[in-house]
Design a protein around this motif. Sequence first.
Motif, PDB file in Angstrom:
ATOM      1  N   MET A   6      -6.628  -3.246 -13.046  1.00 39.24           N
ATOM      2  CA  MET A   6      -6.468  -1.955 -13.689  1.00 39.24           C
ATOM      3  C   MET A   6      -6.669  -0.802 -12.713  1.00 39.24           C
ATOM      4  N   ALA A   7      -7.419  -1.020 -11.615  1.00 40.89           N
ATOM      5  CA  ALA A   7      -7.702   0.047 -10.663  1.00 40.89           C
ATOM      6  C   ALA A   7      -6.406   0.593 -10.084  1.00 40.89           C
ATOM      7  N   ARG A   8      -6.310   1.927 -10.079  1.00 46.50           N
ATOM      8  CA  ARG A   8      -5.054   2.510  -9.637  1.00 46.50           C
ATOM      9  C   ARG A   8      -5.222   3.765  -8.785  1.00 46.50           C
ATOM     10  N   ARG A   9      -6.435   4.121  -8.377  1.00 41.22           N
ATOM     11  CA  ARG A   9      -6.626   5.320  -7.578  1.00 41.22           C
ATOM     12  C   ARG A   9      -7.378   4.951  -6.313  1.00 41.22           C
ATOM     13  N   VAL A  10      -6.742   5.173  -5.165  1.00 46.64           N
ATOM     14  CA  VAL A  10      -7.291   4.710  -3.904  1.00 46.64           C
ATOM     15  C   VAL A  10      -7.307   5.826  -2.872  1.00 46.64           C
ATOM     16  N   LEU A  11      -8.385   5.882  -2.113  1.00 43.55           N
ATOM     17  CA  LEU A  11      -8.492   6.771  -0.961  1.00 43.55           C
ATOM     18  C   LEU A  11      -8.247   5.947   0.294  1.00 43.55           C
ATOM     19  N   ILE A  12      -7.323   6.392   1.127  1.00 48.12           N
ATOM     20  CA  ILE A  12      -6.982   5.703   2.371  1.00 48.12           C
ATOM     21  C   ILE A  12      -7.233   6.650   3.534  1.00 48.12           C
ATOM     22  N   GLY A  18       1.483   4.825  11.384  1.00 50.89           N
ATOM     23  CA  GLY A  18       1.143   3.413  11.513  1.00 50.89           C
ATOM     24  C   GLY A  18       0.741   2.737  10.218  1.00 50.89           C
ATOM     25  N   ILE A  19      -0.323   1.942  10.296  1.00 51.28           N
ATOM     26  CA  ILE A  19      -0.755   1.134   9.165  1.00 51.28           C
ATOM     27  C   ILE A  19      -1.214   2.000   8.007  1.00 51.28           C
ATOM     28  N   GLY A  20      -1.913   3.085   8.301  1.00 55.83           N
ATOM     29  CA  GLY A  20      -2.373   3.958   7.232  1.00 55.83           C
ATOM     30  C   GLY A  20      -1.226   4.549   6.440  1.00 55.83           C
ATOM     31  N   ARG A  21      -0.202   5.019   7.150  1.00 53.96           N
ATOM     32  CA  ARG A  21       0.942   5.595   6.446  1.00 53.96           C
ATOM     33  C   ARG A  21       1.708   4.511   5.685  1.00 53.96           C
ATOM     34  N   ALA A  22       1.834   3.325   6.261  1.00 55.03           N
ATOM     35  CA  ALA A  22       2.496   2.220   5.560  1.00 55.03           C
ATOM     36  C   ALA A  22       1.732   1.838   4.303  1.00 55.03           C
ATOM     37  N   ALA A  23       0.399   1.884   4.366  1.00 54.41           N
ATOM     38  CA  ALA A  23      -0.411   1.582   3.193  1.00 54.41           C
ATOM     39  C   ALA A  23      -0.182   2.617   2.096  1.00 54.41           C
ATOM     40  N   CYS A  24      -0.068   3.874   2.484  1.00 55.66           N
ATOM     41  CA  CYS A  24       0.217   4.930   1.501  1.00 55.66           C
ATOM     42  C   CYS A  24       1.542   4.659   0.792  1.00 55.66           C
ATOM     43  N   ASP A  25       2.572   4.404   1.575  1.00 57.93           N
ATOM     44  CA  ASP A  25       3.899   4.161   1.005  1.00 57.93           C
ATOM     45  C   ASP A  25       3.902   2.905   0.135  1.00 57.93           C
ATOM     46  N   GLY A  26       3.290   1.832   0.660  1.00 60.74           N
ATOM     47  CA  GLY A  26       3.326   0.559  -0.049  1.00 60.74           C
ATOM     48  C   GLY A  26       2.558   0.583  -1.359  1.00 60.74           C
ATOM     49  N   LEU A  27       1.372   1.174  -1.354  1.00 63.80           N
ATOM     50  CA  LEU A  27       0.585   1.206  -2.584  1.00 63.80           C
ATOM     51  C   LEU A  27       1.166   2.184  -3.590  1.00 63.80           C
ATOM     52  N   ARG A  28       1.726   3.285  -3.131  1.00 64.37           N
ATOM     53  CA  ARG A  28       2.382   4.202  -4.072  1.00 64.37           C
ATOM     54  C   ARG A  28       3.547   3.506  -4.766  1.00 64.37           C
ATOM     55  N   ARG A  30       3.678   0.489  -5.510  1.00 72.68           N
ATOM     56  CA  ARG A  30       3.123  -0.483  -6.446  1.00 72.68           C
ATOM     57  C   ARG A  30       2.442   0.193  -7.639  1.00 72.68           C
ATOM     58  N   GLY A  31       2.534   1.506  -7.711  1.00 71.89           N
ATOM     59  CA  GLY A  31       2.012   2.213  -8.866  1.00 71.89           C
ATOM     60  C   GLY A  31       0.655   2.860  -8.688  1.00 71.89           C
ATOM     61  N   TRP A  32       0.104   2.795  -7.498  1.00 73.84           N
ATOM     62  CA  TRP A  32      -1.186   3.408  -7.250  1.00 73.84           C
ATOM     63  C   TRP A  32      -1.055   4.922  -7.090  1.00 73.84           C
ATOM     64  N   THR A  33      -2.082   5.628  -7.523  1.00 72.46           N
ATOM     65  CA  THR A  33      -2.250   7.025  -7.127  1.00 72.46           C
ATOM     66  C   THR A  33      -2.982   7.014  -5.794  1.00 72.46           C
ATOM     67  N   VAL A  34      -2.308   7.489  -4.751  1.00 65.31           N
ATOM     68  CA  VAL A  34      -2.851   7.429  -3.399  1.00 65.31           C
ATOM     69  C   VAL A  34      -3.368   8.804  -2.989  1.00 65.31           C
ATOM     70  N   ILE A  35      -4.621   8.834  -2.568  1.00 69.50           N
ATOM     71  CA  ILE A  35      -5.162  10.026  -1.923  1.00 69.50           C
ATOM     72  C   ILE A  35      -5.264   9.683  -0.444  1.00 69.50           C
ATOM     73  N   ALA A  36      -4.401  10.301   0.348  1.00 66.93           N
ATOM     74  CA  ALA A  36      -4.327  10.022   1.781  1.00 66.93           C
ATOM     75  C   ALA A  36      -5.233  10.979   2.537  1.00 66.93           C
ATOM     76  N   SER A  37      -5.775  10.514   3.649  1.00 63.79           N
ATOM     77  CA  SER A  37      -6.578  11.415   4.470  1.00 63.79           C
ATOM     78  C   SER A  37      -6.178  11.299   5.932  1.00 63.79           C
ATOM     79  N   ALA A  38      -6.429  12.367   6.656  1.00 65.25           N
ATOM     80  CA  ALA A  38      -6.178  12.416   8.090  1.00 65.25           C
ATOM     81  C   ALA A  38      -7.161  13.398   8.706  1.00 65.25           C
ATOM     82  N   ARG A  39      -7.319  13.308   9.998  1.00 63.39           N
ATOM     83  CA  ARG A  39      -8.263  14.177  10.702  1.00 63.39           C
ATOM     84  C   ARG A  39      -7.649  15.530  11.033  1.00 63.39           C
TER      85      ARG A  39
END
Length: 278
Positions: A6-12, A18-28, A30-39
């Motif tokens: 049921m979990a659908r909100r993730v902070l990355i 790279g991998i972080g951006r791919a994770a954002c695209d891939g999980l979005r 799959r229906g996740w609400t993605v909160i992306a972060s960068a420096r």
Amino acid sequence: MEARAMARRVLITGCSSGIGRAACDGLRARGWTVIASARNPDDVAALKADGFLAVRIDHHDSASIAAGFAEAVTLADGRLDALFNNAGHGMPGAAEDLPRGALEEVFSSNLFGLHELTCHAITHMRANGAGRIVQHSSVVGFTALKWRAAYVATKHALEGLTNTMRIELRGTGIHVAILNTGPVTSGFRHRSMAQFDRWIDLDRSRHAEFYRVKWLARREAGRDLFELGPEAVVKKLAHALESRRPRRRYYITTPAYVAAVLTRILPDAAQDWIIGRL
């Protein structure tokens, strides 16, 4: 893959490329609400322009970590279900060539800041009674490679911290998993070489000839043997976040699986002999 949780909100973290951006695209996807972060603020703006909820988190800055996490919770409507600790950087160079400042900087990014953010997440998830935390480690989290002493040290430390945390969190509804990746296509190598230029005094090193012949040539190198694309990481990440029975550890790429077997069956002397020839 089992039925999605049921979990659908993730902070990355570390989502600029790279991998972080791919994770954002891939999980979005799959229906996740993605909160992306960068420096870098420019990278945060770019993520927002691409339709992501995004916050600034700098592992070297406690105020940034606290503010970024609080903003992420707000963007998640008050409940974050998962954290993927992906951000970090490499630091090539022999152990004897590492000045204290270099070691402190890579630990600040790869361990201290990550841990601080994770503690914020644990407090939040304990209040909610559930959560998933995924730590992006490496094959060098449980073995070693020459000329990568700082990075190896941080990943070994992360593994010890995470293993302890996982045991302490039993019964809380919070599951902690480790991703052990081998060679994966990203900009990680290029960024690591920038750290080499900054910290390693090449001319005064007894390894100077090796650095010039081997390390500088890596700037122009193509894919490593057995290298996979970042989608291989996203696949295992999705299982860690969505499965009703997530694993404690996920190996990614053939070298990670091989290294895991060899570290279990070979004595240290044999491992040293093999790694010394890589």
